[in-house]
Design an enzyme around this catalytic site. Structure first.
Site, PDB file in Angstrom:
ATOM      1  N   LYS A  75      19.433  38.623  40.474  1.00  0.00           N
ATOM      2  CA  LYS A  75      19.796  37.351  39.858  1.00  0.00           C
ATOM      3  C   LYS A  75      21.122  37.472  39.123  1.00  0.00           C
ATOM      4  O   LYS A  75      21.782  38.490  39.132  1.00  0.00           O
ATOM      5  CB  LYS A  75      18.678  36.873  38.936  1.00  0.00           C
ATOM      6  CG  LYS A  75      17.356  36.636  39.650  1.00  0.00           C
ATOM      7  CD  LYS A  75      17.470  35.609  40.778  1.00  0.00           C
ATOM      8  CE  LYS A  75      17.603  34.191  40.267  1.00  0.00           C
ATOM      9  NZ  LYS A  75      17.583  33.200  41.375  1.00  0.00           N
ATOM     10  N   HIS A  93      24.867  32.039  44.085  1.00  0.00           N
ATOM     11  CA  HIS A  93      24.751  30.578  43.969  1.00  0.00           C
ATOM     12  C   HIS A  93      26.114  29.956  43.659  1.00  0.00           C
ATOM     13  O   HIS A  93      26.257  29.165  42.723  1.00  0.00           O
ATOM     14  CB  HIS A  93      23.729  30.200  42.898  1.00  0.00           C
ATOM     15  CG  HIS A  93      22.374  30.791  43.112  1.00  0.00           C
ATOM     16  ND1 HIS A  93      21.574  30.455  44.179  1.00  0.00           N
ATOM     17  CD2 HIS A  93      21.680  31.735  42.413  1.00  0.00           C
ATOM     18  CE1 HIS A  93      20.443  31.146  44.125  1.00  0.00           C
ATOM     19  NE2 HIS A  93      20.491  31.933  43.079  1.00  0.00           N
ATOM     20  N   ASP A 304      13.751  28.627  39.740  1.00  0.00           N
ATOM     21  CA  ASP A 304      14.637  29.245  40.730  1.00  0.00           C
ATOM     22  C   ASP A 304      14.419  30.745  40.912  1.00  0.00           C
ATOM     23  O   ASP A 304      15.215  31.395  41.596  1.00  0.00           O
ATOM     24  CB  ASP A 304      16.103  28.952  40.396  1.00  0.00           C
ATOM     25  CG  ASP A 304      16.571  29.572  39.097  1.00  0.00           C
ATOM     26  OD1 ASP A 304      15.764  30.258  38.430  1.00  0.00           O
ATOM     27  OD2 ASP A 304      17.754  29.381  38.744  1.00  0.00           O
TER      28      ASP A 304
END
Length: 351
Positions: A75, A93, A304
């Site tokens: 992440k 992202h 998420d």
């Protein structure tokens, strides 16, 4: 010698890891150097990586890693604005118009580093080589049922937590659903043939929930999709991308629908291409749903990092898929790594 640096995850509720100790041993046997940051939260203990031959260093020390280290995490990095000088492997992202994505790309531009986005490690045909999708769908469907059960009791879904394994999750979910008088809800899964959709469908079937399984054939006409509003639960497994149909328009908050829970597993609300238009931000483990309508109720779940609810299964599955790709890091300009690097440069320079 290629130097892979496994960083500790800094995000709360993130216990997953993208490589197992066996994978570390394989890469070391291939001639790579592997450094692993200590982490008290990682689902696999640090000692297991040391036993596999990795060098263990303090958590967060990737910032001072040698320039040639390739920093691997899952992440996002801490949002501190510092320039990024290393090559990073992670879910960035940053390529779908997300506001935070431009900030991240600018950090790489300032530091001269490179982002190899895990989402875009693909084969020659564009198919992803490794994904958490199955367990994202599985966990996302589970939270959608938790939200529906809470609605039946007149409430809002409370905080969620990680489970030791999927059996504990199923047992907990069964208790919640059995406490509801009446039949199970009706669910529709869009993208049912993909990894995410198959995980969602498997979880719903295990809970005795009737599922309408849609994929490309059912959505090819581009909408509108009134059938979606006739189900209790929607699980969206379609990624935001140019040309994606809108499954839930902004006016879907109005009365005249059965739909009361949306599990947006794809979870990209800030993208212009999001197929779910009734919400604008992700949800969290502490507040897993966002209530976007009251009469009748409509809750959106958009966590998420859903696979982190099942960190053991999801880590083992993903690491097994990714290991063959990691073996190719000796040649970062070729194959999947070369394609990912080229995509990064296109987006970095295009802003």
């Amino acid at each position: 010698m290629t130097h892979l640096w496994i960083r500790a995850e800094s995000r709360p509720n993130e216990d997953r890891v993208g490589i197992t100790p066996d994978g570390v041993a394989t890469l070391i046997g291939q001639g790579m150097r592997v450094t692993v940051e200590d982490s008290p939260r990682r689902i696999i203990p640090t000692d297991a990586y040391a036993d596999a031959g990795a060098t263990i260093v303090p958590e967060g020390s990737w910032r001072t890693a040698p320039d040639d280290a390739i920093v691997f995490g899952l992440k996002e990095l801490p949002d501190d604005g510092t320039p990024l000088r290393h090559r990073h492997v992670m879910f960035g992202h940053a390529f779908k118009g997300q506001p935070a994505g431009r900030v991240l790309l600018d950090r790489f531009r300032a530091g001269g580093g490179v982002l190899y986005d895990l989402e875009y490690l693909t084969d020659d045909g564009g198919r992803r080589l490794a994904a958490f999708g199955y367990w994202a769908g599985y966990a996302g469907a589970a939270v959608s049922l938790m939200a529906w059960a809470a609605q039946q009791a007149g409430g809002l879904c409370g905080p969620v937590r990680a489970y030791p394994d999927c059996h504990h999750l199923l047992d907990d979910l069964r208790v919640r659903l059995d406490a509801v008088a009446g039949p199970r809800p009706r669910a529709i899964v869009i993208g049912a043939k993909g990894r995410v959709g198959s995980g969602a469908t498997d979880l719903l079937a295990a809970m005795g929930v009737p599922v309408t399984a849609w994929d490309m054939a059912e959505t090819a006409h581009g909408g509108p999709f009134p059938e979606v509003m006739a189900h209790d639960i929607l699980v969206n497994a379609i990624l935001a991308r140019p040309g994606a149909p809108v499954f839930v328009p902004a006016d879907a908050v109005a009365p005249g629908r059965t739909l009361s829970v949306i599990a947006d597993v794809a979870c990209d609300p800030t993208s212009d291409f999001s197929p779910i238009k009734v919400y604008d931000r992700t949800t969290t483990w502490d507040a897993p749903v966002l209530r976007v309508a009251d009469a009748p109720v409509l809750d959106v779940m958009a966590i998420d990092n859903l696979p982190s609810l099942l960190p053991r299964e999801s880590s083992a599955d993903y690491a097994a898929q990714l290991l063959p790709v990691l073996k190719g890091l000796d040649h970062p300009d070729a194959g999947a790594w070369g394609r990912a690097g080229a995509l990064f440069r296109d987006h970095r320079d295009g802003g």
